[in-house]
Every structure is written in C-alpha cells, then in structure tokens.
Design a protein around this motif. Sequence first.
Motif, PDB file in Angstrom:
ATOM      1  N   TYR A   2      45.129  43.675  49.879  1.00 15.59           N
ATOM      2  CA  TYR A   2      44.704  43.268  50.979  1.00 15.59           C
ATOM      3  C   TYR A   2      44.011  42.708  52.368  1.00 15.59           C
ATOM      4  O   TYR A   2      43.352  42.503  52.470  1.00 15.59           O
ATOM      5  N   THR A  12      40.524  43.983  51.461  1.00 16.33           N
ATOM      6  CA  THR A  12      40.302  42.949  50.751  1.00 16.33           C
ATOM      7  C   THR A  12      39.646  41.305  51.656  1.00 16.33           C
ATOM      8  O   THR A  12      38.354  41.255  51.263  1.00 16.33           O
ATOM      9  N   LYS A  13      40.716  41.387  52.435  1.00 14.99           N
ATOM     10  CA  LYS A  13      40.627  40.263  53.541  1.00 14.99           C
ATOM     11  C   LYS A  13      39.529  40.653  54.500  1.00 14.99           C
ATOM     12  O   LYS A  13      38.405  39.708  54.993  1.00 14.99           O
ATOM     13  N   LEU A  15      35.819  43.544  52.270  1.00 14.92           N
ATOM     14  CA  LEU A  15      35.513  43.725  51.365  1.00 14.92           C
ATOM     15  C   LEU A  15      34.288  41.972  51.179  1.00 14.92           C
ATOM     16  O   LEU A  15      34.045  41.647  50.774  1.00 14.92           O
ATOM     17  N   ARG A  59      35.979  39.926  49.190  1.00 10.38           N
ATOM     18  CA  ARG A  59      35.823  40.044  47.838  1.00 10.38           C
ATOM     19  C   ARG A  59      36.839  39.860  47.264  1.00 10.38           C
ATOM     20  O   ARG A  59      38.083  40.116  47.449  1.00 10.38           O
ATOM     21  N   TYR A  60      37.414  40.588  45.410  1.00  9.78           N
ATOM     22  CA  TYR A  60      39.112  39.646  45.155  1.00  9.78           C
ATOM     23  C   TYR A  60      39.542  40.718  44.453  1.00  9.78           C
ATOM     24  O   TYR A  60      39.713  40.927  43.132  1.00  9.78           O
ATOM     25  N   LEU A  61      39.442  42.427  45.133  1.00 13.48           N
ATOM     26  CA  LEU A  61      40.023  43.512  44.949  1.00 13.48           C
ATOM     27  C   LEU A  61      41.323  43.749  44.291  1.00 13.48           C
ATOM     28  O   LEU A  61      41.899  44.269  43.813  1.00 13.48           O
ATOM     29  N   PHE A  62      42.294  42.658  45.339  1.00 15.97           N
ATOM     30  CA  PHE A  62      43.536  42.671  44.954  1.00 15.97           C
ATOM     31  C   PHE A  62      43.296  42.314  43.709  1.00 15.97           C
ATOM     32  O   PHE A  62      44.454  42.331  43.247  1.00 15.97           O
TER      33      PHE A  62
END
Length: 139
Positions: free
Chosen positions: A64, A67-68, A71, A73-76
């Motif tokens: 989380y 990603t926040k 990145l 992006r929506y790695l989570f």
Amino acid sequence: MFVNTLLSSTYISSGNQKIIAKVSAFAALFNVGLNLILIPLFASVGAALATVATEFIVMIFGIYWITKNILHRYLFNEIFFPLIAAFLLVIYLLFFGTYINLLLLYSLSIFIFLGILHVTGWLNSEDKQLFRKVILYKR
C-alpha cells in the motif's frame, strides 16, 4: 518474508529508510502481542501463526505504502486479488483435504483459483486467450 525483503529494498533504494524502522518497530510489537495471545493457546503453531500474520500485515502495508508514495499505480489491486484467491484456496485445501482424493483435490484447486481470479476481474481477455491456447494446444 521474501516479499517483505523486496519491499525493504524498495524503501532503501527510494531513500525512505526511516519507514523501515517504523514498520519494524510496529511489527515487533504486533508479533510480541500475538505471541502472548497465541502461544498459550496453540504452542508452536501459535508462534507460527503470529509470525505469518505479522509478515502478512507488514507486506500489505508495504504494498500500500509503495503504491501510494512511489508508484502511484494500482499495484495493491494487482497483488490483492491473487492473495485473496490463494487464501481461499488454502481454506478449501484444509477443509476438504481429508475427504477428497488428492488428485481430484488438486485438480479442482486449479479451477477454483482461476475461478476466483475470474470473478474478481483479475483475469483479463488476454489472459483468458492464453489459457485457451495452452489448454487446446495440439501437436
């Protein structure tokens, strides 16, 4: 633990070493607390459960946070649904493992795992085409 090692490397390489200290302190306190609760109830299995739970919480936080903050992006989402599918599959294997023939159990587990990924929308049309090619492959 392997994933958490990769996450720690990501913190370091992005110049966010301070987050490792904070996460490690939280993980230590969380693990000790779980050990105090679970070891009297389940002995060594309780210690193992505490360790797995701690590593899982640290992994979810790390994914989380990265990603926040890095990145964006929506790695989570990319990791969350396969983890849920794997968790549900473990429950299935534990529950039915003593009642069903192992070959049937493992064969069904493949379809259950893929079914969960399909229902959650994790598998896209490109993935489905690839599976069809693999299954319908002719020599």
